[in-house]
Design a protein around this motif. Structure first.
Motif, PDB file in Angstrom:
ATOM      1  N   GLU A 229      82.777  68.045  52.794  1.00  5.90           N
ATOM      2  CA  GLU A 229      81.669  67.478  53.574  1.00  5.90           C
ATOM      3  C   GLU A 229      80.544  68.508  53.548  1.00  5.90           C
ATOM      4  O   GLU A 229      80.698  69.617  54.062  1.00  5.90           O
ATOM      5  CB  GLU A 229      82.122  67.200  55.019  1.00  5.90           C
ATOM      6  N   ILE A 230      79.450  68.131  52.928  1.00  3.42           N
ATOM      7  CA  ILE A 230      78.321  69.066  52.818  1.00  3.42           C
ATOM      8  C   ILE A 230      77.534  69.005  54.126  1.00  3.42           C
ATOM      9  O   ILE A 230      76.988  67.958  54.476  1.00  3.42           O
ATOM     10  CB  ILE A 230      77.394  68.673  51.630  1.00  3.42           C
ATOM     11  N   SER A 231      77.464  70.112  54.811  1.00  4.93           N
ATOM     12  CA  SER A 231      76.737  70.135  56.089  1.00  4.93           C
ATOM     13  C   SER A 231      75.235  70.146  55.813  1.00  4.93           C
ATOM     14  O   SER A 231      74.792  70.511  54.716  1.00  4.93           O
ATOM     15  CB  SER A 231      77.119  71.376  56.887  1.00  4.93           C
ATOM     16  N   PRO A 232      74.424  69.787  56.799  1.00  9.70           N
ATOM     17  CA  PRO A 232      72.969  69.867  56.607  1.00  9.70           C
ATOM     18  C   PRO A 232      72.534  71.266  56.165  1.00  9.70           C
ATOM     19  O   PRO A 232      71.727  71.413  55.240  1.00  9.70           O
ATOM     20  CB  PRO A 232      72.421  69.511  57.994  1.00  9.70           C
ATOM     21  N   LEU A 233      73.096  72.296  56.791  1.00  6.36           N
ATOM     22  CA  LEU A 233      72.703  73.660  56.425  1.00  6.36           C
ATOM     23  C   LEU A 233      73.051  73.942  54.959  1.00  6.36           C
ATOM     24  O   LEU A 233      72.222  74.453  54.199  1.00  6.36           O
ATOM     25  CB  LEU A 233      73.403  74.684  57.335  1.00  6.36           C
ATOM     26  N   GLU A 234      74.253  73.568  54.579  1.00  3.24           N
ATOM     27  CA  GLU A 234      74.699  73.825  53.201  1.00  3.24           C
ATOM     28  C   GLU A 234      73.818  73.063  52.203  1.00  3.24           C
ATOM     29  O   GLU A 234      73.413  73.604  51.173  1.00  3.24           O
ATOM     30  CB  GLU A 234      76.171  73.396  53.080  1.00  3.24           C
ATOM     31  N   GLY A 235      73.529  71.814  52.518  1.00  3.45           N
ATOM     32  CA  GLY A 235      72.701  71.003  51.622  1.00  3.45           C
ATOM     33  C   GLY A 235      71.321  71.617  51.451  1.00  3.45           C
ATOM     34  O   GLY A 235      70.785  71.692  50.335  1.00  3.45           O
ATOM     35  N   LEU A 236      70.739  72.061  52.551  1.00  9.93           N
ATOM     36  CA  LEU A 236      69.391  72.658  52.482  1.00  9.93           C
ATOM     37  C   LEU A 236      69.433  73.974  51.708  1.00  9.93           C
ATOM     38  O   LEU A 236      68.560  74.255  50.879  1.00  9.93           O
ATOM     39  CB  LEU A 236      68.835  72.869  53.899  1.00  9.93           C
ATOM     40  N   LYS A 237      70.480  74.757  51.950  1.00  9.46           N
ATOM     41  CA  LYS A 237      70.598  76.043  51.230  1.00  9.46           C
ATOM     42  C   LYS A 237      70.721  75.826  49.725  1.00  9.46           C
ATOM     43  O   LYS A 237      70.172  76.573  48.932  1.00  9.46           O
ATOM     44  CB  LYS A 237      71.824  76.808  51.722  1.00  9.46           C
ATOM     45  N   GLN A 238      71.469  74.772  49.349  1.00  2.55           N
ATOM     46  CA  GLN A 238      71.622  74.517  47.909  1.00  2.55           C
ATOM     47  C   GLN A 238      70.323  74.017  47.287  1.00  2.55           C
ATOM     48  O   GLN A 238      70.043  74.279  46.126  1.00  2.55           O
ATOM     49  CB  GLN A 238      72.739  73.510  47.676  1.00  2.55           C
ATOM     50  N   ARG A 239      69.525  73.293  48.066  1.00  2.00           N
ATOM     51  CA  ARG A 239      68.301  72.707  47.510  1.00  2.00           C
ATOM     52  C   ARG A 239      67.157  73.713  47.465  1.00  2.00           C
ATOM     53  O   ARG A 239      66.380  73.758  46.509  1.00  2.00           O
ATOM     54  CB  ARG A 239      67.899  71.478  48.336  1.00  2.00           C
ATOM     55  N   TYR A 240      67.026  74.506  48.516  1.00  2.00           N
ATOM     56  CA  TYR A 240      65.874  75.427  48.612  1.00  2.00           C
ATOM     57  C   TYR A 240      66.228  76.750  47.950  1.00  2.00           C
ATOM     58  O   TYR A 240      67.046  77.511  48.456  1.00  2.00           O
ATOM     59  CB  TYR A 240      65.451  75.609  50.080  1.00  2.00           C
TER      60      TYR A 240
END
Ligand code: BGC
Length: 737
Positions: free
Chosen positions: A413-424
């Motif tokens: 489950e990709i958390s919001p923080l993890e998703g943002l870190k991977q994108r930015y």
């Protein structure tokens, strides 16, 4: 463990037992048996079953299975919760997880998010994918989807449902069910009916008018039966007009089975059956979850004591009940089996594959709703030198854990923080929790040994270091939040979040918020946030979907499937006080009647904070050339409403044209307007597209209580065309003759 008899073996056994072999020959050329073939097979097999075997098939043998008949090679039926993915294996006799290591799945977005996409094609993909996962996990029945109408923002289970509008819920549920069942897995639409709150769900008796019942609360169930051909349906816990919904003469015998022609299985909610006589007589086919957990210490087999077990058998043997009652139930059960585990052409299923993850991400991104975007706060560009502070427990908390029976064990489950870190990649992402509510936080974020005060101080300090603050807040899946078993106790954001938002605003000029909920919340803090995204419970791909929208890789196009009242009292169910919601502990009266959700806001002229159907985009759209094909119609006609959508902004994007219809000077009570059609179109920048929406005049009928049937009123109607229930571009007058 699941009965290991394989399908071919089952069929071979059946062939050897039954003399009339032609009746049982497999039709290899078509995937599924036709209904005539099924009924012929069922008629042949029924006389071979003993009374004991038939009764046994009508009740559980474990938490989630019913017995087969070994000597005939009839397999067990295995079920699993839904609706957002296939639940982890539960123990045979208790609610404990069985602790398997091979039952991790894809978590799909919550159904509120699916509804917010306003895209039935995505619902078809959702159903297909979750059905494939159910098949892989050897489930015959998936306990979902849920279509109880969103009546109050306090209902702890709204996140599992498809919003407040019966038309939207119907349009979205049908492809989901068809998708699941294409796999030879039965969908089980739930909870039939009027389980619109969790508080007192096991005892409350719902009193509702015939009109509200047929116009608001039943249409999505009816569409599930008549348009999707659903193979099973789950009764609700509550009472309806004095009788428990799981064995309810009106709902099950009269409406579902007689009027709608439902030929599938009525399954009780777990512990929803309360009497042998009523279960036998009033429509229940399969009893699940009654009483204590399975094998008790006092008896050899506790399941024998279910209402539809020994007492039922005894009543038939004594002659107190007719054997025809059990025969009808078993016929339905066998029919379900020929559609599922006795269909030899079933595929094998798939799990956690890229397609399922892609579907989950696509639905998650398309369901996110942009509620506010002052000074183009969103999208946030990834650039060197930019620091983004991501604050809030919901940035890292698992939202697939908790919530009740819809809880999932995703492979990841990709958390919001993890998703943002991977994108930015260029911007720097920093994080602080802000507050901490206890359980269910991602393992990799170990809450520091800070107490609530110091978590707050740490969050403010973190915010001060950033150029932009993204506050990830809302509700969670804990008891008394968005969770089965009870309702929220207040409309506000919990855990002192309002104060945290105010404190963040004091130190961060650019503050945006991601609202993680399955329900509307009160928004007194709205002026403090520049941008606001409604991000639901998004499942395995949550963080990626959020990053897609926050970064602008995907232009948001979700629309609210329910209204956000400004105050709780502005909601129709709450307006009338406790007797309407939550009732007096014995009864409740749906006093707002047909005026649920936006119907109430519109008709009573009580503006909502955010209206049903509302949602912004990073581009701009206008609707023009809006017209109906005629101005006079007969009752058998279709009204074709057409318009041109123009993308006048600088980005590609999707817009939903919504058509509502109302009748002025009606002789009966009416909502100002009701959704009757919608169409979502994708447009490149600068593009214009013509969209047309066809609406049968018959869908303008109201439920006429004096004749217990639908009536179409003649006279003038108003067609409202817009991109939200409160943003109508044009009103057209037509008449029906
Ligand atoms: C819920 C159902 C669920 C069942 C089995 C009940 O408590 O209301 O939705 O399918 O449990 O877990």
């Amino acid at each position: 463990m699941k009965n290991t008899i394989k399908h071919q073996y089952v069929v071979a056994l059946l062939l050897s037992v039954i003399t009339c072999s032609t009746m049982f020959s497999q039709n290899k050329s078509s995937k599924n048996f036709s209904i005539d073939e099924i009924n012929t097979k069922v008629d042949s097999i029924l006389p071979l079953l003993t009374l004991e075997e038939k009764v046994a098939m009508c009740h559980a043998q474990s938490k989630f299975s019913t017995p087969g008949v070994d000597r005939l090679g009839i397999p067990e039926i295995w079920m699993s919760d839904g609706p957002h993915g296939v639940r982890a294996e539960i123990s045979w006799d208790s609610w404990d997880y069985a602790g398997w290591t091979n039952d991790s799945i894809t978590a799909f977005p919550a159904l509120t998010c699916l509804a917010a996409t306003f895209r039935p094609e995505l619902s078809a993909q959702y159903g297909m994918s979750v059905g494939e996962e159910a098949l892989y996990r050897e489930k015959d029945v998936l306990l979902g989807p849920g279509v109880n109408i969103y009546r109050t923002p306090l209902n702890g289970r709204n996140f599992e449902y498809l919003g407040e509008d019966p038309y939207l819920a119907s349009k979205m549920v049908v492809p989901y069910i068809k998708g699941v069942q294409k796999n030879g897995v039965a969908a089980c639409v739930k909870h039939y009916a009027l389980n619109n709150q969790e508080h007192w769900r096991n005892i409350i008796n719902v009193e509702v008018s015939d009109r509200a019942l047929h116009e608001i609360y039943l249409p999505a169930f009816k569409a599930s039966v008549q348009e999707a051909g659903v193979w099973s349906i789950m009764g609700a816990y509550n009472k309806v007009r004095g009788q428990f919904a799981c064995h309810n003469e009106l709902l099950l015998n009269d409406i579902l089975k007689k009027d709608w022609g439902f030929d599938g299985v009525v399954i009780s909610d777990w512990s929803g059956a309360h009497s042998t006589e009523e279960s036998a007589l009033y429509g229940l086919d399969m009893e699940m979850g009654t009483g204590t957990d399975g094998l008790g210490t006092s008896t050899a087999n506790h399941y024998d004591h279910y209402y539809l077990a020994s007492p039922f058998l005894k009543a038939i043997k004594n002659g107190d009940m007719d054997e025809a009652l059990v025969n009808d139930k078993v016929r339905r059960i066998l029919r379900l089996m020929y559609r599922t585990n006795m269909n030899p052409n079933k595929a094998l299923g798939k799990i956690n594959n890229k397609e399922h993850h892609d579907v989950a991400r696509k639905i998650a991104t398309e369901g996110i709703v942009l509620l506010k975007n002052e000074n183009n706060f969103f999208p946030i560009e990834d650039k060197e030198g930019l620091t983004i502070a991501v604050i809030g427990e919901n940035a890292t908390r698992s939202m697939t854990a908790g919530g009740g029976s819809s809880e999932l064990k995703p492979k990841f489950e990709i958390s919001p923080l993890e998703g943002l870190k991977q994108r930015y990649k260029k911007a720097k992402i920093i994080h602080a929790m802000g507050y901490h509510t206890g359980s269910s936080v991602y393992d990799n974020i170990i809450p520091s040994n800070l107490n609530q005060d110091s978590l707050r101080i740490e969050a403010i300090a973190t915010a001060k270091k950033a150029d932009i603050v993204l506050y990830v807040g809302g509700l969670n899946k804990s008891h008394l939040q968005d969770c089965e078993g009870d309702d929220r106790q207040s409309y506000e954001l919990p855990y002192n979040q309002e104060e945290l938002i105010n404190q963040l605003k004091a130190v961060s000029p650019k503050l945006g918020m991601l609202l993680v909920t399955g329900n509307a919340v009160e928004t007194p803090w709205l002026s403090k946030v520049d941008g606001l995204l409604q991000t639901w419970y998004l499942g395995s791909m949550a963080g990626h979907a959020i990053a897609d929208v926050v970064s602008g890789d995907v232009n948001p196009s979700g629309k609210l499937p329910f209204s956000f009242p400004k105050k709780l009292k502005d909601n129709g169910a709450h307006f009338y006080g406790e007797i309407s919601y939550p009732g007096d502990g014995t009864n409740q009266y749906y006093k707002e009647d047909i005026l649920v959700g936006y119907r109430w806001h519109d008709t009573k002229k009580i503006a909502s904070q955010y209206a049903f159907g509302y949602g912004l985009s990073y581009t701009k759209f206008s609707l023009s050339n809006i017209k109906a094909d005629q101005n006079k119609y007969n009752t058998k006609d279709n009204i074709t409403v057409s318009c041109s959508i123009n993308n006048t902004g600088n980005l590609e994007g999707d817009e939903v044209v919504q058509v509502y219809i109302g009748k002025k000077n009606s002789k009966v009570k009416r909502a100002l307007k009701e959704l009757k059609g919608f169409n979502k179109a994708s447009l490149t920048k600068g593009e214009s597209k013509n969209v047309s929406i066809s609406i049968p005049v018959s869908s303008l009928a109201y439920y006429n209580e004096s004749i217990s049937d639908w009536s179409i009123e003649k006279g003038d109607y108003l067609i409202y065309v817009g991109n939200a229930s409160n943003n109508i571009s044009k009103t057209i007058k037509i008449s029906v003759q």
